[in-house]
Scaffold this active site. Structure first.
Site, PDB file in Angstrom:
ATOM      1  N   HIS A 126       0.672   7.069  -2.765  1.00  0.00           N
ATOM      2  CA  HIS A 126       1.583   6.268  -3.025  1.00  0.00           C
ATOM      3  C   HIS A 126       2.181   5.850  -4.818  1.00  0.00           C
ATOM      4  O   HIS A 126       0.706   5.392  -5.044  1.00  0.00           O
ATOM      5  CB  HIS A 126       2.053   5.302  -2.233  1.00  0.00           C
ATOM      6  CG  HIS A 126       2.573   4.699  -1.901  1.00  0.00           C
ATOM      7  ND1 HIS A 126       3.790   4.624  -1.190  1.00  0.00           N
ATOM      8  CD2 HIS A 126       3.090   3.668  -2.493  1.00  0.00           C
ATOM      9  CE1 HIS A 126       4.417   3.837  -1.453  1.00  0.00           C
ATOM     10  NE2 HIS A 126       4.259   3.420  -2.394  1.00  0.00           N
ATOM     11  N   CYS A 127       3.372   6.258  -5.148  1.00  0.00           N
ATOM     12  CA  CYS A 127       3.476   6.151  -6.138  1.00  0.00           C
ATOM     13  C   CYS A 127       4.259   4.855  -6.660  1.00  0.00           C
ATOM     14  O   CYS A 127       5.933   5.213  -6.276  1.00  0.00           O
ATOM     15  CB  CYS A 127       4.521   7.111  -6.940  1.00  0.00           C
ATOM     16  SG  CYS A 127       4.318   7.279  -8.211  1.00  0.00           S
ATOM     17  N   PRO A 128       3.703   3.954  -7.097  1.00  0.00           N
ATOM     18  CA  PRO A 128       4.781   2.538  -6.989  1.00  0.00           C
ATOM     19  C   PRO A 128       5.372   2.981  -8.433  1.00  0.00           C
ATOM     20  O   PRO A 128       6.963   2.486  -8.082  1.00  0.00           O
ATOM     21  CB  PRO A 128       2.969   1.487  -8.202  1.00  0.00           C
ATOM     22  CG  PRO A 128       2.667   2.630  -8.556  1.00  0.00           C
ATOM     23  CD  PRO A 128       2.196   3.746  -7.601  1.00  0.00           C
ATOM     24  N   GLU A 131       7.664   4.870  -5.969  1.00  0.00           N
ATOM     25  CA  GLU A 131       8.119   3.517  -4.479  1.00  0.00           C
ATOM     26  C   GLU A 131       7.950   4.835  -3.349  1.00  0.00           C
ATOM     27  O   GLU A 131       9.825   4.681  -2.508  1.00  0.00           O
ATOM     28  CB  GLU A 131       9.093   3.154  -4.350  1.00  0.00           C
ATOM     29  CG  GLU A 131       9.610   1.443  -3.543  1.00  0.00           C
ATOM     30  CD  GLU A 131       8.259   0.464  -3.931  1.00  0.00           C
ATOM     31  OE1 GLU A 131       7.402   0.203  -2.630  1.00  0.00           O
ATOM     32  OE2 GLU A 131       7.994   0.512  -4.671  1.00  0.00           O
TER      33      GLU A 131
END
Length: 268
Positions: A126-128, A131
């Site tokens: 999951h890439c912040p 998002e």
């Protein structure tokens, strides 16, 4: 759309990325960099090329950030019973695991993302900054985005350096080039991060593994106590399957073939 939806983390992150991208581009054009010199001399090809690269990187970012990364169907599916004709001599597919959060049967290589609250096929991470999850559907676009973004960052880094003239008195230099120098430092940091990300993901693609599988093989049932990656079919095959979807095939088939190869090598 409800007013509070405009303040969701996804909207804020994407808006921040867009504003920062065009803000840095504007700084490079307003200061005495090669971009401004080309523009003043009427040589518009390179400035337009740079703008197109910036726009391309932004469009790729939004595509990866907004698209479905490969969510598993949320309709609960009954687990299939093994066929009677299967024998112990035939490699059995790994048993599907029911997600304890969304109660769906997870396909092989899928994982539940607590941030997205969905199970994602061929989950990578999951890439912040996006998002969004990076999974089966948007992972190739994510790698393409890293390539274009790194090209923009390195070019922008060169342009920012071209506008820094250190022979001026310190006070005058700080007033005229302070913002450009801050941009140079920011581009240096982003270039380092993008380089490391691109290098790591090219390695993962070449070996047909994911960030989650690489970091935590001991926590994954289908990789635990395995001496080799069951999905690795060689560099050419891995690249063709990742970027072009060819040759097609289910992960269960590759896993079963890996089981057979592992078993035959142990029998020798």
């Amino acid at each position: 759309m409800a007013p509070w939806a405009l303040l969701s983390p996804g909207v804020l992150v994407r808006t921040g990325h867009t504003v920062l991208t065009w803000g840095i581009t504007l700084v490079l054009f307003l200061h005495d960099t090669e971009l401004r010199q080309w523009e003043e001399q009427g040589e518009l090809l390179l400035p337009l090329t740079f703008l197109l690269l910036v726009l391309g990187s932004l469009l790729l970012y939004l595509a990866v950030s907004l698209m479905d990364p490969g969510y598993v169907n949320t309709q609960p599916q009954p687990q299939e019973e093994p066929k009677e004709e299967q024998t112990a001599m035939v490699p059995q597919p790994v048993a599907l695991r029911r997600c304890r959060y969304c109660l769906v049967l997870q396909p092989l290589r899928a994982r539940h993302c607590c941030a997205c609250r969905r199970c994602v096929r061929r989950y990578d991470h999951h890439c912040p900054w996006m998002e969004n999850c990076v999974g089966e559907r948007n992972h190739p676009l994510f790698v393409a985005y890293l390539v274009v973004q790194l090209a923009v960052l390195l070019w922008g880094l060169h342009l920012a350096w071209s506008g820094l003239h250190f022979f001026q008195p310190w006070g005058l230099w700080l007033r005229s080039s302070g913002l450009l120098f801050a941009t140079f430092l920011l581009l240096s940091l982003f270039s380092l991060v993008a380089s490391l990300l691109l290098a790591s993901h090219l390695y993962l693609v070449a070996s047909n593994t994911t960030t989650w599988e690489f970091i935590s093989p001991h926590r994954i049932a289908y990789l635990r106590q395995r001496s080799r990656n069951p999905f690795d079919r060689g560099l050419t095959h891995n690249l063709a399957h990742f970027f072009c979807g060819w040759p097609s095939g289910s992960w269960d088939t590759l896993w079963a073939e890996g089981e057979a190869e592992g078993g035959s090598s142990q029998d020798v």
